[in-house]
Design a protein around this motif. Structure first.
Motif, PDB file in Angstrom:
ATOM      1  N   UNK A  79       6.880   3.567   6.343  1.00 49.51           N
ATOM      2  CA  UNK A  79       7.470   3.036   5.110  1.00 49.51           C
ATOM      3  C   UNK A  79       7.474   4.128   4.031  1.00 49.51           C
ATOM      4  N   UNK A  80       6.376   4.873   3.975  1.00 46.47           N
ATOM      5  CA  UNK A  80       6.337   5.979   3.010  1.00 46.47           C
ATOM      6  C   UNK A  80       7.445   6.974   3.306  1.00 46.47           C
ATOM      7  N   UNK A  81       7.638   7.284   4.594  1.00 46.00           N
ATOM      8  CA  UNK A  81       8.687   8.235   4.973  1.00 46.00           C
ATOM      9  C   UNK A  81      10.050   7.713   4.545  1.00 46.00           C
ATOM     10  N   UNK A  82      10.260   6.405   4.724  1.00 39.18           N
ATOM     11  CA  UNK A  82      11.558   5.833   4.354  1.00 39.18           C
ATOM     12  C   UNK A  82      11.777   5.953   2.850  1.00 39.18           C
ATOM     13  N   UNK A  83      10.728   5.686   2.061  1.00 42.02           N
ATOM     14  CA  UNK A  83      10.868   5.812   0.599  1.00 42.02           C
ATOM     15  C   UNK A  83      11.115   7.264   0.211  1.00 42.02           C
ATOM     16  N   UNK A  84      10.435   8.176   0.913  1.00 42.63           N
ATOM     17  CA  UNK A  84      10.671   9.599   0.633  1.00 42.63           C
ATOM     18  C   UNK A  84      12.131   9.929   0.915  1.00 42.63           C
ATOM     19  N   UNK A  85      12.665   9.351   1.999  1.00 42.77           N
ATOM     20  CA  UNK A  85      14.074   9.560   2.331  1.00 42.77           C
ATOM     21  C   UNK A  85      14.982   9.054   1.224  1.00 42.77           C
ATOM     22  N   UNK A  86      14.685   7.861   0.719  1.00 43.94           N
ATOM     23  CA  UNK A  86      15.519   7.288  -0.342  1.00 43.94           C
ATOM     24  C   UNK A  86      15.445   8.166  -1.595  1.00 43.94           C
ATOM     25  N   UNK A  87      14.208   8.572  -1.938  1.00 42.44           N
ATOM     26  CA  UNK A  87      14.047   9.438  -3.115  1.00 42.44           C
ATOM     27  C   UNK A  87      14.794  10.751  -2.942  1.00 42.44           C
ATOM     28  N   UNK A  88      14.649  11.345  -1.741  1.00 46.57           N
ATOM     29  CA  UNK A  88      15.328  12.611  -1.477  1.00 46.57           C
ATOM     30  C   UNK A  88      16.836  12.456  -1.513  1.00 46.57           C
ATOM     31  N   UNK A  89      17.296  11.318  -1.035  1.00 43.96           N
ATOM     32  CA  UNK A  89      18.737  11.043  -1.016  1.00 43.96           C
ATOM     33  C   UNK A  89      19.282  11.012  -2.442  1.00 43.96           C
ATOM     34  N   UNK A  90      18.573  10.292  -3.310  1.00 46.29           N
ATOM     35  CA  UNK A  90      19.034  10.178  -4.700  1.00 46.29           C
ATOM     36  C   UNK A  90      19.008  11.555  -5.370  1.00 46.29           C
ATOM     37  N   UNK A  91      17.877  12.258  -5.218  1.00 53.34           N
ATOM     38  CA  UNK A  91      17.763  13.570  -5.852  1.00 53.34           C
ATOM     39  C   UNK A  91      18.821  14.534  -5.298  1.00 53.34           C
ATOM     40  N   UNK A  92      19.008  14.500  -3.968  1.00 54.44           N
ATOM     41  CA  UNK A  92      19.997  15.382  -3.342  1.00 54.44           C
ATOM     42  C   UNK A  92      21.411  15.074  -3.815  1.00 54.44           C
ATOM     43  N   UNK A  93      21.722  13.783  -3.992  1.00 53.89           N
ATOM     44  CA  UNK A  93      23.067  13.399  -4.429  1.00 53.89           C
ATOM     45  C   UNK A  93      23.316  13.894  -5.852  1.00 53.89           C
ATOM     46  N   UNK A  94      22.296  13.727  -6.701  1.00 53.05           N
ATOM     47  CA  UNK A  94      22.446  14.182  -8.096  1.00 53.05           C
ATOM     48  C   UNK A  94      22.661  15.696  -8.124  1.00 53.05           C
ATOM     49  N   UNK A  95      21.829  16.426  -7.377  1.00 53.39           N
ATOM     50  CA  UNK A  95      21.970  17.887  -7.322  1.00 53.39           C
ATOM     51  C   UNK A  95      23.349  18.275  -6.794  1.00 53.39           C
TER      52      UNK A  95
ATOM     53  N   UNK B 223       0.823  -1.212   0.000  1.00 55.06           N
ATOM     54  CA  UNK B 223       0.000   0.000   0.000  1.00 55.06           C
ATOM     55  C   UNK B 223       0.856   1.261   0.000  1.00 55.06           C
ATOM     56  N   UNK B 224       1.923   1.264   0.829  1.00 54.41           N
ATOM     57  CA  UNK B 224       2.745   2.466   0.957  1.00 54.41           C
ATOM     58  C   UNK B 224       3.366   2.852  -0.384  1.00 54.41           C
ATOM     59  N   UNK B 225       3.995   1.873  -1.039  1.00 55.63           N
ATOM     60  CA  UNK B 225       4.688   2.171  -2.292  1.00 55.63           C
ATOM     61  C   UNK B 225       3.708   2.521  -3.397  1.00 55.63           C
TER      62      UNK B 225
END
Lengths: 223, 374
Positions: free
Chosen positions: B304-320, B4-6
């Protein structure tokens, strides 16, 4: 099932009594309809009978269990094992397909994915949605959404099924399908179906109709 | 089990995008300030990081290059006697007073006396063999190109250091110092410029190890029998210097303080967005709760949603961050990052996401099934 239920709300300094010493017994394997004007307390009664809300006083015995004797977790577990709900709003998750909506509660009951899928398909077939299992709520009509909601309640194979104004958001044809489905569930599965509605179309389909007014049952009207 | 979260995250990505961006920008801020601090304070260790020496020997307890004191020549003997050491080279580090033409007054300079041989270890990364050879000329010096205006003298020009006349024989880049000007000279020139000891003793000896020798083990061997000097591996001495400057100047505390601020701001924005997203689905959550799904299970969905948001933010932040660091490098902005800094920032970013998730769980209080019956 229920005896001497008292329930009231306090809003500011005003105390409103909604249910005043109400007692009632519901028969298994029947579609029981509680009818009455809006504001008479029928939805509150349903929420108490189904273990969603604790009454101020009184007790509810369902399937031989005193609902409000245990704590919140016992109540959650009781609902998970034995009850299904159909609400006026369909309350489907926008991200899930019809089949996933139906499978979702089974996952929490510990049913394995393959079995959940099988039961989910069967439940959707029973409500006539075999061909629309993989559609999202946005792609379904109102009547279809309510049938998905019924399938979601049905898939748990509950002994008790509660429905709150299940037809009020539907047109005549879809309302008819929903009523027939609820009645069939009661008769074929032996489920105790308790439905609350002010929809007069339902009265003729119920096995038993209880008229309610001002927080009390006026008396049974058999259909 | 239906994820459900994903599924909800993917389906309603627009709703969650602000949270992902908040996390990404928090990560970007954390990383960039770390990169800037390491870039700026990395200059304090440029003597070590721009050289290919494996081992440094100096005065016991020395915390940063400029705090070195003359040490006994016995240190050189000890190094040469160790079986792991291939070559040893003295490194003189002298404070100097630069007097250029009228108009620039006196400038504090740090004179590095290095070996002018082609295989010299100090500044091996920034000096060419030709530049080294140019240092053989007595009183020839090399400075950073960017320091020329400060010194007031062009290439080939002359000035006084500690009263002795020197000539700028060339310029290099990448040898700027923090709080002064680095001047590179030969060991002989440096000794001649040293008014304190007359050049009889140097502050450091550096060593190149034989292939396969373990720097930490050699340092330990040297330290076991050292009197009046101590040995460090190049990386530990560089880290010592950077940490000393960061905490001596208070910059380190500033970094920690700003990181806390970024963490709090990031967590507040993310949690608000998450709470909004939960509020939008509160009737569905309430229905699940009515069907007997416990609040604990619903909380797990939110976390779980928060954790996925963290992963997404991590990837986007690293690219930036990669993009911004690359841009900074082209503009000569001092930025530098290392793996521990990346890891700490990544951990903080996930922390922001999870703290937000824990805060957002409160929104589930409204998932009371009774509300569906009104």
């Amino acid at each position: 099932m229920a005896s001497d239920i008292h329930m009231g709300y306090t809003s500011g300094k005003l105390r409103t009594e909604i249910l005043r010493g109400l007692s009632l017994a519901v028969d298994a394997g029947q579609l029981t309809l509680i009818a009455g004007p809006s504001g008479c307390g029928k939805s509150t009664l349903l929420s108490i009978l189904s273990g969603l809300q604790r009454p101020d006083a009184g007790s509810v015995v369902a399937l031989g269990e005193d609902l409000f004797r245990g704590d919140r977790h016992t109540l959650d577990r009781f609902r998970l094992q034995h009850t299904g709900f159909v609400f006026q709003g369909f309350n489907l998750f926008p991200a899930l397909t019809a089949l996933e909506q139906v499978m979702l509660p089974l996952g929490y009951m510990g049913v394995a994915d393959a079995a959940a899928r099988e039961r989910g398909c069967a439940a959707l077939e029973e409500v006539g949605l075999a061909g629309r299992m993989h559609l999202l709520p946005a792609e379904l009509s109102g009547g279809e959404k309510q049938r998905v909601a019924i399938a979601r309640a049905l898939v748990k194979q509950p002994q008790l099924l509660f429905a709150d104004e299940p037809t009020s958001a539907l047109d005549a044809a879809n309302g008819q399908i929903v009523i027939d489905t609820l009645r069939r569930i009661a008769h074929e599965h032996g489920t105790t179906v308790l439905c609350v509605s002010h929809d007069p179309r339902l009265v003729t389909h119920a096995d038993r109709v209880l008229q309610m007014e001002d927080g009390a049952i006026l008396g049974p009207v058999h259909a | 089990m239906i994820p459900l979260a994903r599924k909800t995250l993917v389906h309603e990505w627009r709703r969650f995008l602000p949270a992902v961006l908040a996390v990404a920008f928090s990560g970007l801020l954390l990383l960039m300030q770390a990169a800037l601090v390491f870039g700026i304070f990395g200059a304090t260790a440029v003597y070590i990081t721009a050289s290919d020496a494996d081992l440094w020997v100096g005065y016991p307890g020395t915390q940063s290059i400029e705090l070195g004191r003359p040490i006994t020549p016995r240190a050189r003997t000890a190094l040469l006697m160790d079986p792991g050491v291939a070559r040893v080279e003295p490194f003189a580090w002298i404070d100097g007073d630069w007097r250029g033409p009228a108009g620039t007054g006196g400038v504090s300079v740090f004179v590095s006396g290095i070996s002018p041989r082609p295989e010299g270890m100090i500044f091996s990364d920034v000096l060419t063999a030709a530049q080294r050879a140019a240092l053989r000329e007595p009183f020839a010096v090399i400075v950073d190109r960017a320091d020329l205006p400060k010194l007031g003298v062009p290439i080939g020009g002359r000035a006084l250091i500690n009263g002795q006349l020197v000539r700028i024989a060339g310029v290099a880049s990448g040898i700027r110092a923090l709080g002064g000007v680095n001047v590179v000279a030969s060991l002989d020139t440096a000794r001649a410029l040293d008014n304190d000891t007359g050049g009889s003793e140097v502050a450091y000896y550096v060593a190149k190890l034989k292939p396969g020798a373990d720097a930490a083990a050699v340092a330990a061997r040297i330290n076991a029998d050292a009197h009046g000097y101590a040995a460090w591996t190049a990386s530990s001495f560089a880290r010592r210097a950077i940490l000393y400057w960061m905490f001596q100047t208070g910059a380190g505390l500033g970094v920690v303080f700003l990181a806390v601020v970024v963490f709090i701001v990031g967590a507040i924005i993310t949690s608000q967005t998450l709470m909004g997203a939960i509020a939008g689905s509160v009737r569905e959550y309430a229905t699940l709760h009515a069907l007997g799904v416990s609040l604990g299970s619903l909380r797990r969905v939110v976390l779980e949603q928060a954790a996925w948001i963290g992963v997404g933010g991590l990837v986007a932040g690293a690219v930036l961050s990669f993009g911004l660091i690359a841009l900074a490098r082209t503009q000569d902005v001092p930025v530098q990052l290392n793996v521990p800094a990346w890891l700490v920032c990544a951990a903080l970013v996930m922390g922001i996401a999870l703290v937000s998730g824990i805060a957002a769980v409160r929104a589930l209080r409204h998932a009371d099934p009774a509300l569906l019956l009104r």
